[in-house]
Design a protein around this motif. Structure first.
Motif, mmCIF file in Angstrom:
data_model
loop_
_atom_site.group_PDB
_atom_site.id
_atom_site.type_symbol
_atom_site.label_atom_id
_atom_site.label_comp_id
_atom_site.label_asym_id
_atom_site.label_seq_id
_atom_site.Cartn_x
_atom_site.Cartn_y
_atom_site.Cartn_z
ATOM 1 N N GLY A 123 0.801 -1.219 0.000
ATOM 2 C CA GLY A 123 0.000 0.000 0.000
ATOM 3 C C GLY A 123 0.827 1.259 0.000
ATOM 4 N N SER A 124 2.131 1.126 -0.139
ATOM 5 C CA SER A 124 3.003 2.291 -0.276
ATOM 6 C C SER A 124 4.154 1.883 -1.171
ATOM 7 C CB SER A 124 3.524 2.758 1.084
ATOM 8 O OG SER A 124 4.292 1.750 1.696
ATOM 9 N N GLY A 125 4.488 2.728 -2.101
ATOM 10 C CA GLY A 125 5.573 2.411 -3.011
ATOM 11 C C GLY A 125 5.109 1.601 -4.202
ATOM 12 N N LEU A 126 6.079 1.075 -4.931
ATOM 13 C CA LEU A 126 5.823 0.280 -6.129
ATOM 14 C C LEU A 126 6.345 -1.127 -5.883
ATOM 15 C CD1 LEU A 126 6.320 1.490 -9.758
ATOM 16 C CD2 LEU A 126 6.837 -0.845 -9.122
ATOM 17 N N GLN A 127 5.501 -2.121 -6.087
ATOM 18 C CA GLN A 127 5.860 -3.507 -5.791
ATOM 19 C C GLN A 127 5.630 -4.369 -7.020
ATOM 20 O OE1 GLN A 127 4.154 -5.069 -2.204
ATOM 21 N NE2 GLN A 127 4.382 -7.201 -2.835
ATOM 22 N N GLU A 128 6.579 -5.269 -7.293
ATOM 23 C CA GLU A 128 6.459 -6.200 -8.408
ATOM 24 C C GLU A 128 6.378 -7.622 -7.874
ATOM 25 O OE1 GLU A 128 8.346 -4.041 -12.267
ATOM 26 O OE2 GLU A 128 9.618 -5.488 -11.245
ATOM 27 N N ASN A 129 5.502 -8.409 -8.478
ATOM 28 C CA ASN A 129 5.341 -9.812 -8.112
ATOM 29 C C ASN A 129 5.287 -10.640 -9.386
ATOM 30 O OD1 ASN A 129 4.690 -9.767 -5.005
ATOM 31 N ND2 ASN A 129 3.466 -8.135 -5.905
ATOM 32 N N GLU A 130 6.015 -11.756 -9.369
ATOM 33 C CA GLU A 130 6.055 -12.642 -10.523
ATOM 34 C C GLU A 130 5.568 -14.022 -10.112
ATOM 35 O OE1 GLU A 130 9.283 -14.304 -13.824
ATOM 36 O OE2 GLU A 130 9.588 -12.377 -12.812
ATOM 37 N N ASN A 183 -9.308 3.117 -4.153
ATOM 38 C CA ASN A 183 -7.862 2.989 -4.097
ATOM 39 C C ASN A 183 -7.275 3.469 -5.419
ATOM 40 O OD1 ASN A 183 -5.330 1.777 -2.835
ATOM 41 N ND2 ASN A 183 -5.408 0.750 -4.800
ATOM 42 N N ARG A 184 -6.481 4.508 -5.365
ATOM 43 C CA ARG A 184 -5.857 5.024 -6.583
ATOM 44 C C ARG A 184 -4.668 4.130 -6.910
ATOM 45 N NH1 ARG A 184 -7.002 9.417 -3.503
ATOM 46 N NH2 ARG A 184 -4.863 9.535 -2.747
ATOM 47 N N MET A 185 -4.905 3.152 -7.764
ATOM 48 C CA MET A 185 -3.925 2.114 -8.024
ATOM 49 C C MET A 185 -3.528 2.142 -9.493
ATOM 50 S SD MET A 185 -4.223 -1.947 -7.153
ATOM 51 C CE MET A 185 -5.737 -2.119 -8.088
ATOM 52 N N ALA A 186 -2.235 2.052 -9.743
ATOM 53 C CA ALA A 186 -1.709 1.942 -11.102
ATOM 54 C C ALA A 186 -1.049 0.585 -11.235
ATOM 55 C CB ALA A 186 -0.712 3.060 -11.385
ATOM 56 N N THR A 187 -1.390 -0.140 -12.292
ATOM 57 C CA THR A 187 -0.906 -1.511 -12.458
ATOM 58 C C THR A 187 -0.455 -1.731 -13.894
ATOM 59 O OG1 THR A 187 -2.490 -2.268 -10.797
ATOM 60 C CG2 THR A 187 -1.475 -3.947 -12.177
ATOM 61 N N VAL A 188 0.662 -2.419 -14.044
ATOM 62 C CA VAL A 188 1.131 -2.893 -15.345
ATOM 63 C C VAL A 188 1.204 -4.410 -15.270
ATOM 64 C CG1 VAL A 188 3.029 -2.918 -17.004
ATOM 65 C CG2 VAL A 188 2.427 -0.789 -15.841
ATOM 66 N N VAL A 189 0.484 -5.083 -16.163
ATOM 67 C CA VAL A 189 0.517 -6.543 -16.212
ATOM 68 C C VAL A 189 1.440 -6.962 -17.347
ATOM 69 C CG1 VAL A 189 -1.768 -6.835 -15.207
ATOM 70 C CG2 VAL A 189 -1.545 -6.621 -17.671
ATOM 71 N N GLY A 230 5.874 -16.874 -15.162
ATOM 72 C CA GLY A 230 6.414 -15.631 -15.690
ATOM 73 C C GLY A 230 5.415 -14.497 -15.740
ATOM 74 N N PHE A 231 4.139 -14.754 -15.419
ATOM 75 C CA PHE A 231 3.148 -13.675 -15.322
ATOM 76 C C PHE A 231 3.591 -12.713 -14.223
ATOM 77 C CE2 PHE A 231 -0.712 -11.778 -13.575
ATOM 78 C CZ PHE A 231 -1.374 -11.357 -14.716
ATOM 79 N N ARG A 232 3.679 -11.445 -14.555
ATOM 80 C CA ARG A 232 4.277 -10.465 -13.650
ATOM 81 C C ARG A 232 3.360 -9.258 -13.528
ATOM 82 N NH1 ARG A 232 10.175 -10.085 -12.683
ATOM 83 N NH2 ARG A 232 10.664 -8.152 -11.585
ATOM 84 N N MET A 233 3.319 -8.683 -12.335
ATOM 85 C CA MET A 233 2.485 -7.514 -12.092
ATOM 86 C C MET A 233 3.298 -6.473 -11.334
ATOM 87 S SD MET A 233 -1.172 -9.206 -11.057
ATOM 88 C CE MET A 233 -1.981 -7.648 -11.348
ATOM 89 N N SER A 234 3.202 -5.236 -11.798
ATOM 90 C CA SER A 234 3.818 -4.095 -11.120
ATOM 91 C C SER A 234 2.688 -3.217 -10.606
ATOM 92 C CB SER A 234 4.718 -3.314 -12.080
ATOM 93 O OG SER A 234 5.663 -4.167 -12.696
ATOM 94 N N VAL A 235 2.633 -3.030 -9.295
ATOM 95 C CA VAL A 235 1.496 -2.360 -8.665
ATOM 96 C C VAL A 235 1.997 -1.202 -7.820
ATOM 97 C CG1 VAL A 235 -0.514 -2.622 -7.164
ATOM 98 C CG2 VAL A 235 0.226 -4.533 -8.600
ATOM 99 N N ARG A 236 1.400 -0.039 -8.022
ATOM 100 C CA ARG A 236 1.604 1.103 -7.129
ATOM 101 C C ARG A 236 0.252 1.438 -6.514
ATOM 102 N NH1 ARG A 236 4.175 5.263 -10.146
ATOM 103 N NH2 ARG A 236 6.192 4.837 -9.170
#
Length: 511
Positions: free
Chosen positions: A195-202, A260-266, A206-212
């Motif tokens: 809930g703070s910062g930018l976090q990546e999970n794989e 929740n103001r969330m930005a995500t790159v899949v 190999g499916f990967r998500m970058s979530v802020r």
């Protein structure tokens, strides 16, 4: 000269060649330093024991300073897992006068053992991160990192350009190297977004998500078998590459996307073999290409237009009782305690030993509570997949397609179709049938005279909007893949993601 003296001299000369520490130069911060251009090692050691080493093909200069980090350490891309902590009070900033032809550039930072212990960081989870060009994230390139536990240093190696700002970051996880998350919908398989910062999970494929995110989120990713043709009606001829869907579920569940103001790159992994087989079945030539995109079935917001039953809103209005009915009910209440009779409310007195909550009209059957709340108890997905019309990027190194999304909940698939050079047409609503005996109406209320004038003098031709094209010229939301690129991806994938060394040796012998 004795043999012992000769041996000592040999060891001395060998040590001069094997240990470049003898060529190290003690340097100060904010000092202009010269890089020789004769491909000899340049090695500079600074007061905090940090080090910069490189070979250079031309004469250059550099200057190194210490800065206060402009962003917190939890804004990380390139490495999975969370959280990250800073292991330095100040960052290292390196500037050169256009040194873009360096060879073997290396930034070495010192690990503080006390800080590692205080933050519970394994030395193998220490990285040299570089500030991104837009100064928004710390970038970690894991294949270019190395850790030396003996001298407590961490290195960022194999660089051709060392300009940038660097920081030693530690990851507070038990796992080292890549942290992969299994598929599933249980709590043990969930990912906690801080809930703070930018976090990546794989995940394991190999499916990967970058979530802020701005508040903590719990997320699960599962895989669902099959893609029905009924789900593809909005894709305008695009076909799914795989026969499964990625299902992403968060505890927000898309019910209140503004909460929740969330930005995500899949980032979805591309199966190069399946793409190759599909391209061959489509008859794509060696120089032909296809466009690959991502489609989503998002969560439907308030399906059916349900309204909440808050403060009795939506509940049926109780009927008003007449005066005679009210008097009769009062009389029954007065008689019931003395006779142990059943009251009009369905309750019996203790004298009869009856059960509370029975209905006399149903022969003592317990009354079931009615739920008048029309809100759905299970979230529904849209019936069909819709192409995501955001900027897509191809990652050929990891064989993934990346695209930003505004709502992460839902299902995702990779789609493919023959490259047409234009944006896929959006589905258009059909015009209502014209009643018998009535002339068809022109769009927007225009009459036949207006249509005739437009036909005689057609409007100017619309130019292509460059803002809707991707980096490689593909329509927005898609990337181009040529047959040659796919064949190369398949070959590299068969050799473990690297050149086929043994095949190259065999080809050399047979040549």
């Amino acid at each position: 000269m004795t043999s012992g003296t000769v041996s000592s001299l040999i060891v001395f000369f060998l040590s001069c060649n094997l240990y470049p520490a003898l060529a190290q130069q003690q340097a100060q911060f904010n000092q202009v330093l010269n890089l020789n251009g004769d491909m000899n090692l340049n090695s500079f050691v600074f007061p905090d024991r940090s080090k910069v080493e490189t070979f250079s093909q031309s004469q250059r200069q550099l200057i190194v300073n210490q800065n206060t980090p402009s962003i917190p350490p939890n804004q990380v891309t390139g490495s999975t897992g969370q959280p990250f902590v800073a292991l330095m009070q100040q960052s290292m900033a390196i500037n050169t006068n256009g040194a873009n032809d360096l060879v073997g550039g290396q930034i070495e930072l010192v690990m503080n053992g006390q800080m590692l212990q205080q933050n519970a960081v394994n030395p193998d989870n220490v990285f040299v991160a570089q500030l991104s060009p837009d100064r928004q994230t710390w970038m970690i390139t894991e294949p270019m990192q190395s850790v030396n536990v003996t001298d407590m240093t961490v290195r960022f190696q194999k660089k051709n350009n060392i300009d940038g700002e660097y920081m030693a970051l530690g990851r507070q996880t038990n796992e080292t190297k890549n942290v992969l998350v299994p598929f599933g919908n249980s709590q043990a398989q969930s990912v906690v977004i801080q809930g703070s910062g930018l976090q990546e999970n794989e995940f394991v494929d190999g499916f990967r998500m970058s979530v802020r995110a701005t508040q903590p989120i719990t997320m699960n990713v599962d895989v669902k078998n099959g893609v029905n043709q009924g789900m593809l009606t909005q894709l305008q001829g695009q076909q799914p590459v795989n026969n499964f869907r990625y299902l992403v579920t968060t505890n927000l569940a898309g019910v209140q996307p503004d909460l929740n103001r969330m930005a995500t790159v899949v980032q979805l992994p591309i199966n190069a073999v399946r793409v190759q087989q599909m391209m061959q079945a489509m008859g794509v030539s060696a120089d032909g290409q296809v466009q690959v995109g991502v489609a989503q079935r998002p969560v439907q917001q308030n399906p059916g237009g349900a309204t909440g039953n808050l403060q009795g809103v939506g509940a049926p209005t109780p009927q008003r009782r007449t005066r005679d009915e009210f008097r009769r009910e009062v009389a029954e209440r007065q008689v019931a305690p003395a006779m142990g009779a059943t009251t009009g409310t369905g309750q019996t007195t203790p004298q009869t030993g009856g059960t509370i909550g029975t209905n006399p009209q149903t022969g003592g059957t317990p009354t079931q509570p009615q739920n008048n709340n029309p809100a759905a108890t299970q979230l529904l997905l849209a019936p069909t997949f819709t192409p995501i019309q955001n900027q897509a990027v191809l990652d050929p190194l990891n064989m993934r397609i990346a695209i930003p999304v505004s709502q992460v909940d839902g299902e995702f698939i990779i789609t493919m179709q023959a490259a047409t050079g234009g944006t896929p047409a959006a589905p258009q609503a059909q015009a209502p049938p014209t009643p018998a005996g009535e002339a068809p109406k022109a769009p927007g209320g225009a009459n036949s005279t207006t249509l005739a004038a437009e036909a005689a003098d057609p409007p100017p031709e619309r130019r292509a909007d460059n803002s809707t094209a991707s980096i490689d010229g593909a329509p927005k939301g898609y990337v181009y893949l040529t047959m040659r690129e796919v064949n190369r991806m398949v070959e590299i994938g068969n050799c473990g993601g690297m050149p086929c060394i043994s095949k190259m040796m065999s080809d050399l012998k047979s040549a």
